[in-house]
Design an enzyme around this catalytic site. Structure first.
Site, PDB file in Angstrom:
ATOM      1  N   GLU A 159       0.841  -1.193   0.000  1.00 43.69           N
ATOM      2  CA  GLU A 159       0.000   0.000   0.000  1.00 43.69           C
ATOM      3  C   GLU A 159       0.881   1.251   0.000  1.00 43.69           C
ATOM      4  O   GLU A 159       1.840   1.311   0.743  1.00 43.69           O
ATOM      5  CB  GLU A 159      -0.915   0.030   1.235  1.00 43.69           C
ATOM      6  CG  GLU A 159      -2.007   1.077   1.103  1.00 43.69           C
ATOM      7  CD  GLU A 159      -2.964   1.111   2.305  1.00 43.69           C
ATOM      8  OE1 GLU A 159      -2.560   0.697   3.410  1.00 43.69           O
ATOM      9  OE2 GLU A 159      -4.089   1.562   2.114  1.00 43.69           O
ATOM     10  N   ALA A 292       1.827  -1.359  10.830  1.00 49.13           N
ATOM     11  CA  ALA A 292       1.244  -2.656  10.525  1.00 49.13           C
ATOM     12  C   ALA A 292       0.416  -2.505   9.257  1.00 49.13           C
ATOM     13  O   ALA A 292      -0.050  -1.417   8.951  1.00 49.13           O
ATOM     14  CB  ALA A 292       0.364  -3.135  11.675  1.00 49.13           C
ATOM     15  N   MET A 293       0.249  -3.614   8.508  1.00 51.90           N
ATOM     16  CA  MET A 293      -0.451  -3.549   7.221  1.00 51.90           C
ATOM     17  C   MET A 293      -1.430  -4.704   7.101  1.00 51.90           C
ATOM     18  O   MET A 293      -1.061  -5.856   7.317  1.00 51.90           O
ATOM     19  CB  MET A 293       0.587  -3.557   6.089  1.00 51.90           C
ATOM     20  CG  MET A 293      -0.024  -3.553   4.703  1.00 51.90           C
ATOM     21  SD  MET A 293      -1.006  -2.053   4.377  1.00 51.90           S
ATOM     22  CE  MET A 293      -2.231  -2.710   3.252  1.00 51.90           C
ATOM     23  N   HIS A 326      -7.462  -2.867  15.014  1.00 52.29           N
ATOM     24  CA  HIS A 326      -7.504  -2.000  13.837  1.00 52.29           C
ATOM     25  C   HIS A 326      -7.284  -2.826  12.559  1.00 52.29           C
ATOM     26  O   HIS A 326      -8.078  -2.768  11.621  1.00 52.29           O
ATOM     27  CB  HIS A 326      -6.419  -0.919  13.978  1.00 52.29           C
ATOM     28  CG  HIS A 326      -6.290   0.009  12.804  1.00 52.29           C
ATOM     29  ND1 HIS A 326      -6.658   1.323  12.859  1.00 52.29           N
ATOM     30  CD2 HIS A 326      -5.828  -0.196  11.553  1.00 52.29           C
ATOM     31  CE1 HIS A 326      -6.442   1.890  11.681  1.00 52.29           C
ATOM     32  NE2 HIS A 326      -5.924   0.989  10.866  1.00 52.29           N
ATOM     33  N   GLU A 327      -6.224  -3.611  12.532  1.00 54.80           N
ATOM     34  CA  GLU A 327      -5.874  -4.336  11.307  1.00 54.80           C
ATOM     35  C   GLU A 327      -6.898  -5.423  10.985  1.00 54.80           C
ATOM     36  O   GLU A 327      -7.201  -5.665   9.813  1.00 54.80           O
ATOM     37  CB  GLU A 327      -4.467  -4.940  11.418  1.00 54.80           C
ATOM     38  CG  GLU A 327      -3.343  -3.940  11.694  1.00 54.80           C
ATOM     39  CD  GLU A 327      -3.245  -2.827  10.668  1.00 54.80           C
ATOM     40  OE1 GLU A 327      -3.674  -3.031   9.520  1.00 54.80           O
ATOM     41  OE2 GLU A 327      -2.745  -1.731  11.016  1.00 54.80           O
ATOM     42  N   HIS A 330      -9.870  -4.085   9.276  1.00 57.92           N
ATOM     43  CA  HIS A 330      -9.633  -3.875   7.849  1.00 57.92           C
ATOM     44  C   HIS A 330      -9.956  -5.116   7.011  1.00 57.92           C
ATOM     45  O   HIS A 330     -10.155  -5.002   5.801  1.00 57.92           O
ATOM     46  CB  HIS A 330      -8.155  -3.562   7.596  1.00 57.92           C
ATOM     47  CG  HIS A 330      -7.785  -2.119   7.717  1.00 57.92           C
ATOM     48  ND1 HIS A 330      -8.490  -1.114   7.110  1.00 57.92           N
ATOM     49  CD2 HIS A 330      -6.741  -1.518   8.346  1.00 57.92           C
ATOM     50  CE1 HIS A 330      -7.895   0.053   7.370  1.00 57.92           C
ATOM     51  NE2 HIS A 330      -6.839  -0.165   8.119  1.00 57.92           N
TER      52      HIS A 330
HETATM   53 ZN    ZN Z   1      -5.362   1.104   8.850  1.00 59.46          ZN
END
Ligand code: ZN
Length: 884
Positions: A159, A292-293, A326-327, A330
């Site tokens: 990203e 983090a992704m 959070h991740e 997603h």
């Molecule tokens: Zn995010």
């Protein structure tokens, strides 16, 4: 995606308002209407990709076959590539006429011998590319393990626009496709990708591993990691959940594994759509990028955000849960349903920020997580108080500029606005709307309009009408409250205008404001403020009043003098959230010159015995700002004494050591108060910190990990060469990376100027292990607290190295954050010239934001220093027995 570098102590900022094209603002997702540079006439359906990375040579050799749908006859095929050279290019098995790759435009154009007719076709080719040394695309990460051995692994970070660095592809979010990935790496390595391993073939010292074909997804979510890794795992329903780390550290992922199982089950229920992949892995990468992704099914984390050891702090543990929440959010908002274009990045990031915070709060009530998020809300409010701010939903003309949207407006303001909407509609109705949205847009893309229509269907209200005020226009309102009293009953007249820290309020803007009004001790009542001068029942005269009950709204409130006086009198018994909102707003009004500093300090002095840590933190931070500004001025000593006197009774009542059954909130409060008292030269606190440090030097267990940051920092503030060298030796020898990072962070806060020069050299040295390279910038920023000129020189002279670990976000950091980090280190013109010289012209709006911040801070310092002197003089007089 989450990025810790965004969160800093006093932040601000802005963008020139870029108006959205009307069609884009209001329309549901439509593939043909989605912005982007690639033609929509040819779309990829499925990729078969085989990659052979050569770590020694730093190259990639790949073969790729893409099944395409030609929607309208075309002789050219255009897609993204970067640093790749294509050979043996065939279309339906026959050679093509020409291939041209343009690295400046990041595009490859294939010209066919004749126009391809509509229908399905296959494009195949071989290519060579580049293995990256920085965390973008497919990169090599070197690291030093805790036993001192050196290692290397491969990982990815795509990203927003870096999948094209690993393989030529349609690298825009609307081009969803399925992917089958095959990679050849050393036979002993473990391999992880979005999908489970389908087959593995060994040949000599190598293995060739093919992963199962992915569901339809955008290219920026592709993931591949390989190295000397090991995993722990468990099964939850139909999903295999795993945590991967460098071999030997996988047990440090136990807490993260338990978190992932819990969060996954909660989200399956919340979104009403079961996680659709067969497995969900969390991968601890030693170093690489600092955040983090959310790669689908294979989330990558900087290992500091995922692994916990005996030496971890409660704050570390909270970070692990919050980042996972959070991740994993997603996996639905972003991965299952993807924004149609980068202008709706907030649909990914605001959502994950809001959903993750809600989950963290619900599962860990003792952490008071929403209260902790008030600092994030304040950060966004301050940033959004600038004339140059931008709307949550913002125009992104070119995907190469998408990285510039990852700021606190997209994350923190978006999070707060969604929470406000949830509160306005009610949590169940809001959840039903989200479920409709996810069901309707699963495995596809969406725009804000898709979300509003789902929420409207669930609630029966025109949600878009209210919501768009907050996402499509910049800034936020100040609600002014004027009370009139008749026969003991109060009537409120409510008006709004845009709140700006500096500029005159000529700038327009109008919001539908979901107010939550609490009169006295009643339960809050909702009122949507749509017209200026609206009236509202205000309860009995003289009882306290909050127009932003529980600090949920993204707006500020200014009360008339009589109401403010009633609120100040009742301050000690006010509900925590209402009190926090009042402190936040009074401080902001003082900074903006719209209310006296004395009004704020009167509130701060009325805290009494209340132990709410966020309220005290707000007070300590504000006093800390004033104390910092007063340094070197005649009134500094008096101000510091007055500030210490305000905090000291509470600090004394808490003592230095944890009491049995103490909540995390109170423990945090103790550390906050001691840290600030010491920063303001409190002799007793500094002496106690030194005493504890002396024991720590010979016995590393003498200070609990939770207290180390506070005590080591206090000691460094007044350290001589011997104490500095003692901590430096401890830092060098430390094998636990979390502890090591704490030690180095403390060294940067040394007060002595000559020792600070040494600290700057240490921050740049090889003592910082390669996987921790991203913290060098943070270390230099910490140095700026006491030695701004040194920190600026250090940053300026080593900017390339300090920014290298964040290649994608370096322009945004340089434009918007560097001026704020180092504003006291050099004249504004010098900083601005330096920043401009490093950045392309299209970064001008971001630079304007950074520089507006600098000018606002300078004005704030000039205005507040005399006001603080004045207060300190009065406080000293009062302590001496005087009366007002
Ligand atoms: Zn995010």
């Amino acid at each position: 995606m989450s990025m810790p570098w965004r969160r800093r102590r006093a932040a601000l900022l802005l963008t020139a308002l870029t108006a959205l094209p009307a069609a884009l603002a209001g329309a549901p997702f439509d593939f043909d209407a989605a912005p982007g540079r690639l033609p929509k006439s040819i779309v990829p359906l499925d990729y078969s990709l085989a990659v052979v990375p050569d770590i020694e040579a730093g190259t990639i050799v790949g073969t790729e076959s893409v099944r395409l749908r030609v929607r309208a006859p075309s002789r050219t095929i255009v897609f993204n590539s970067l640093n790749e050279r294509l050979t043996e290019v065939h279309f339906d098995g026959a050679p093509v006429s020409a291939v041209e790759s343009d690295d400046a435009r990041q595009l490859t154009t294939v010209t066919l011998v004749q126009a391809a007719p509509a229908g399905e076709h296959t494009l195949s080719f071989s290519y060579t590319g580049r293995l990256e040394a920085q965390p973008h695309g497919l990169f090599v990460q070197t690291y030093v393990a805790s036993d001192g051995s050196h290692g290397r692994l491969l990982s990815t970070k795509m990203e927003s626009t870096d999948a094209r660095r690993m393989f030529p592809c349609w690298d825009e979010p609307a081009f969803r496709s399925t992917f089958e990935l095959t990679v050849t790496v050393p036979a002993a390595w473990a391999t992880v990708s979005n999908m489970p391993v389908a087959r593995r073939e060994l040949h000599g010292g190598e293995q060739t591993t093919t992963f199962e074909r992915s569901p339809s997804m955008p290219s920026y979510l592709i993931e591949f990691t390989a190295g000397e890794l090991a995993a722990i795992g468990a099964r939850a329903g139909g999903t295999e959940v795993g945590v991967w780390a460098v071999r030997g550290r996988e047990r440090d992922g136990q807490v993260a594994l338990a978190d992932a199982l819990l969060i996954l089950a909660d989200y399956n229920e919340y979104f009403g759509y079961t996680f659709p992949l067969p497995k969900l892995d969390s991968i601890a990468v030693p170093g690489g990028f600092s955040g983090a992704m959310e790669n689908w099914g294979a989330i990558t984390y900087n290992d500091q955000l995922l692994l916990l050891s005996a030496d971890s702090t409660l704050a570390d543990r909270q970070t692990v849960f919050a980042v996972q929440a959070h991740e994993i959010a997603h996996q639905w908002n972003g991965d299952l349903v993807t924004m149609g274009w980068w202008d709706d990045l907030w649909l990914n990031e605001s959502f994950a920020a809001w959903r993750g915070a809600s989950e963290t709060d619900q599962r860990n009530p003792s952490w008071k997580w929403w209260e902790r998020q008030d600092a994030a809300r304040e950060f966004a409010l301050r940033s959004d108080s600038r004339l140059s701010t931008h709307p949550v939903q913002q125009s992104v003309a070119d995907e190469l500029q998408a990285a510039n949207a990852f700021d606190e407006i997209t994350y923190e303001k978006g999070q707060a606005v969604l929470r406000m909407l949830e509160s306005y509609l009610g949590p169940e109705v809001f959840r039903d709307g989200i479920r409709r949205y996810v069901r309707a847009r699963a495995l596809s893309n969406a725009t804000a309009a898709d979300l509003w229509s789902a929420l409207a269907a669930a609630s029966g209200q025109d949600v878009g009408q209210v919501a768009r005020d907050w996402t499509e226009q910049p800034g936020f309102p100040l609600v002014s409250v004027a009370a009139s009293c008749a026969r003991g009953v109060r009537t409120l007249t409510l008006t709004q205008r845009r709140f700006l820290l500096q500029a005159a309020a000529h700038d327009g803007g109008h919001w539908s404001i979901p107010l939550r009004i609490r009169r006295g001790s009643e339960a809050p009542r909702a009122q949507l403020l749509t017209h200026d001068g609206e009236q509202s029942a205000g309860g009995r005269c003289n009882e306290p009043l909050s127009v932003n009950a529980d600090a949920i709204g993204f707006y500020r409130v200014k009360y008339d003098a009589a109401t403010l006086a009633a609120n100040t009198r009742a301050f000690g018994a006010t509900p925590d959230g209402d009190r926090i909102a009042l402190l936040d707003d009074s401080w902001a009004l003082a900074l903006a010159g719209q209310q006296s500093l004395g009004s704020y300090l009167a509130l701060a002095s009325a805290m009494g015995k209340d132990r709410d840590s966020r309220a005290w933190e707000q007070i300590a931070a504000s006093l800390g700002t004033l104390e910092h500004y007063a340094r070197g001025s005649r009134g500094h000593a008096a101000f510091a004494a007055a500030a210490r006197a305000l905090l000291r009774p509470m600090a004394d009542s808490l003592g230095w050591d944890a009491q049995p059954g103490e909540t995390p909130d109170v423990a945090r409060l103790r550390r906050t108060l001691h840290a600030d008292l010491g920063a303001w030269d409190d002799g007793r606190v500094l002496a106690e910190a030194r005493r504890r440090f002396a024991r720590f030097v010979t016995d590393r267990s003498a200070i609990r990990p939770d207290d180390q940051e506070m005590i080591l920092t206090l000691v460094m503030r007044s350290a001589d060469g011997a104490a500095f060298e003692q901590l430096h030796a401890i830092a060098r020898a430390e094998t636990n990376e979390s502890a090591k990072r704490r030690d180095y962070a403390a060294l940067m806060q040394v007060g002595n100027a000559a020792l600070a020069e040494q600290a700057a050299q240490i921050a740049l040295s090889d003592e910082i292990p390669p996987q921790a390279a991203a913290i060098r910038l943070r270390l230099v920023v910490l140095l700026a607290g006491r030695h701004p000129a040194l920190a600026w020189r250090t940053f300026r002279d080593h900017a390339d190295a300090l920014l290298a670990p964040n290649p994608k976000y370096a322009p945004l950091i340089t434009a918007q954050y560097v001026p704020e980090y180092f504003w006291e280190g050099a004249p504004p013109q010098e900083i601005e010239q330096w920043v401009r010289a490093r950045l392309p012209a299209e970064m001008a709006p971001n630079i304007a934001r950074g520089m507006e911040t600098v000018h606002a801070l300078r004005a704030e310092r000039a205005a507040l220093t005399p006001a603080a002197d004045n207060w300190a003089g009065q406080a000293a007089w009062q302590r001496g027995g005087g009366r007002w």
